[in-house]
Write a protein that holds these residues in place. Structure first.
Motif, PDB file in Angstrom:
ATOM      1  N   GLY A 128      -5.277  -0.166  -1.001  1.00 41.70           N
ATOM      2  CA  GLY A 128      -4.092   0.572  -0.564  1.00 41.70           C
ATOM      3  C   GLY A 128      -4.437   1.948  -0.039  1.00 41.70           C
ATOM      4  N   TYR A 129      -5.261   2.675  -0.774  1.00 37.24           N
ATOM      5  CA  TYR A 129      -5.646   4.002  -0.292  1.00 37.24           C
ATOM      6  C   TYR A 129      -6.538   3.918   0.942  1.00 37.24           C
ATOM      7  CZ  TYR A 129      -3.431   6.630  -3.995  1.00 37.24           C
ATOM      8  OH  TYR A 129      -2.485   7.210  -4.804  1.00 37.24           O
ATOM      9  N   HIS A 130      -7.313   2.843   1.041  1.00 43.69           N
ATOM     10  CA  HIS A 130      -8.125   2.661   2.249  1.00 43.69           C
ATOM     11  C   HIS A 130      -7.234   2.500   3.471  1.00 43.69           C
ATOM     12  CE1 HIS A 130     -10.538   0.338   5.213  1.00 43.69           C
ATOM     13  NE2 HIS A 130     -11.479   1.181   4.831  1.00 43.69           N
ATOM     14  N   ASP A 131      -6.110   1.793   3.324  1.00 50.78           N
ATOM     15  CA  ASP A 131      -5.164   1.640   4.435  1.00 50.78           C
ATOM     16  C   ASP A 131      -4.670   3.004   4.920  1.00 50.78           C
ATOM     17  OD1 ASP A 131      -5.292  -1.114   4.543  1.00 50.78           O
ATOM     18  OD2 ASP A 131      -3.538  -1.435   3.270  1.00 50.78           O
ATOM     19  N   SER A 146       0.819  -1.209   0.000  1.00 53.04           N
ATOM     20  CA  SER A 146       0.000   0.000   0.000  1.00 53.04           C
ATOM     21  C   SER A 146       0.856   1.263   0.000  1.00 53.04           C
ATOM     22  CB  SER A 146      -0.926   0.015   1.223  1.00 53.04           C
ATOM     23  OG  SER A 146      -1.836  -1.057   1.188  1.00 53.04           O
ATOM     24  N   SER A 147       2.142   1.123  -0.292  1.00 53.67           N
ATOM     25  CA  SER A 147       3.032   2.292  -0.316  1.00 53.67           C
ATOM     26  C   SER A 147       2.624   3.232  -1.442  1.00 53.67           C
ATOM     27  CB  SER A 147       4.485   1.855  -0.500  1.00 53.67           C
ATOM     28  OG  SER A 147       4.681   1.316  -1.798  1.00 53.67           O
ATOM     29  N   THR A 148       2.975   4.480  -1.301  1.00 52.12           N
ATOM     30  CA  THR A 148       2.611   5.471  -2.321  1.00 52.12           C
ATOM     31  C   THR A 148       3.248   5.135  -3.666  1.00 52.12           C
ATOM     32  OG1 THR A 148       4.435   6.890  -1.552  1.00 52.12           O
ATOM     33  CG2 THR A 148       2.232   7.318  -0.659  1.00 52.12           C
ATOM     34  N   GLU A 149       4.457   4.520  -3.641  1.00 49.31           N
ATOM     35  CA  GLU A 149       5.120   4.159  -4.887  1.00 49.31           C
ATOM     36  C   GLU A 149       4.328   3.085  -5.644  1.00 49.31           C
ATOM     37  OE1 GLU A 149       8.173   5.525  -1.921  1.00 49.31           O
ATOM     38  OE2 GLU A 149       6.539   4.060  -1.917  1.00 49.31           O
TER      39      GLU A 149
END
Length: 317
Positions: free
Chosen positions: A229-232, A179-182
């Motif tokens: 990922g963005y939910h995390d 879930s990293s931004t990358e």
């Protein structure tokens, strides 16, 4: 499949890279077991255990990425003939982007980013090769993430003594690397490319049904991973306006893609509706319910077809 290429020897990730990853995973597992047997592991925080698991997942994901890359390049050799220079250049770019993947697995998100090439931006590039790049990148990323998720499900309790998913954990270091931004930036760009060129991929396919099924799975996997990922991030920092904006953009990108004809083959929009509900995408919920209720009403008041409560927004409030 759709991916084609000139008949020549394929340049692919070397076998010694896969062997190095297998050895690296053995060392990693032995190290964690050593900490357990020495009694030191109980002093490792939840964040530290998550970081250890992240490393194990990256090793698994790196192996899956290289394996998928080899499969795609082999499939290119079996495809229709293309310009030999274009095909050779494409292979070199792929191999160069993934060079050293087995050495520093923590760089895997950057390797995925290196694989990307904006579609349709180079007027001198063969469009088919550009499509190949898009499909290979998405296949490698989805295969890598899928292997990381399988590793997490299988090893979280057995090896790392942490839950597969703990929604109570928030803070620096507790959000998984998937879930990293990358990683999310790579997924977002890939879905944007599919939004623009997904139909073109199928229209030029030599095996339409097979490629449609493959594209469907890729869109589903990438959409689920992007939104999760963005939910995390949003769960841990709901007041962060930038995260909220990116999360909203991801919803407006992924949910309409789940409604496209090659994904939503039955036309029921069930998966898109479920994702809209799960991620509180009110715009998606309203649009899907409106479209399906309107379709039912068009049958008229004396239609033998009963209303489908699946799309009754009143029951969702």
């Amino acid at each position: 499949g759709r991916v084609g290429g000139a008949k020549m020897a394929t340049t692919a990730p070397p076998d010694n890279a896969m062997a190095a990853l297998r050895e690296k995973h053995k060392w990693h597992a032995d190290f964690v077991k050593f900490l357990l047997h020495a009694g030191a592991y109980k002093k490792v925080s939840a964040t530290g255990r998550t970081k250890l698991r992240d490393h194990g997942e990256m090793i698994a994901a790196a192996g899956a990425t290289l394996s998928e890359c080899r499969r795609c390049l082999t499939e290119m050799d079996a495809g229709a003939d293309k310009d030999e220079g274009e095909a050779s250049a494409f292979r070199r770019e792929v191999v160069e982007a993934l060079a050293g993947t087995s050495d520093v697995v923590a760089d895997l998100p950057r390797r995925w980013d290196d694989l990307q090439r904006p579609s349709g931006t180079d007027p001198d590039m063969d469009m088919d090769m550009d499509m190949d790049s898009m499909m290979l990148t998405l296949s490698c990323v989805c295969r890598g993430l899928g292997e990381a998720f399988r590793y997490r499900a299988n090893e979280s309790t057995n090896l790392y003594d942490i839950p597969h998913h703990d929604p109570t954990l928030c803070g620096k270091g507790t959000i998984p690397w998937t879930s990293s931004t990358e990683v999310l930036a790579v997924l977002h760009l890939q879905l944007e490319n599919l939004q623009l060129f997904g139909d073109s991929v199928l229209s030029s396919s030599s095996n339409y049904e097979q490629d449609k099924l493959a594209l469907k799975r890729l869109v589903e996997d990438a959409s689920v991973s992007l939104l999760a990922g963005y939910h995390d991030h949003f769960r841990c920092d709901p007041q962060n306006e930038e995260i909220a904006r990116l999360y909203d953009e991801a919803k407006r990108l992924a949910i309409p893609l789940l409604r496209t004809s090659y994904v939503n083959e039955d036309g029921d929009d069930i998966q898109a509706l479920e994702m809209s509900l799960k991620h509180s995408c009110f715009e998606g919920i309203v649009q899907i319910c409106h479209d399906h209720r309107r379709s039912w009403k068009f049958c008229g008041p004396f239609s033998p077809v009963p209303p489908d409560e699946t799309y009754d927004i009143r029951l969702m409030l």
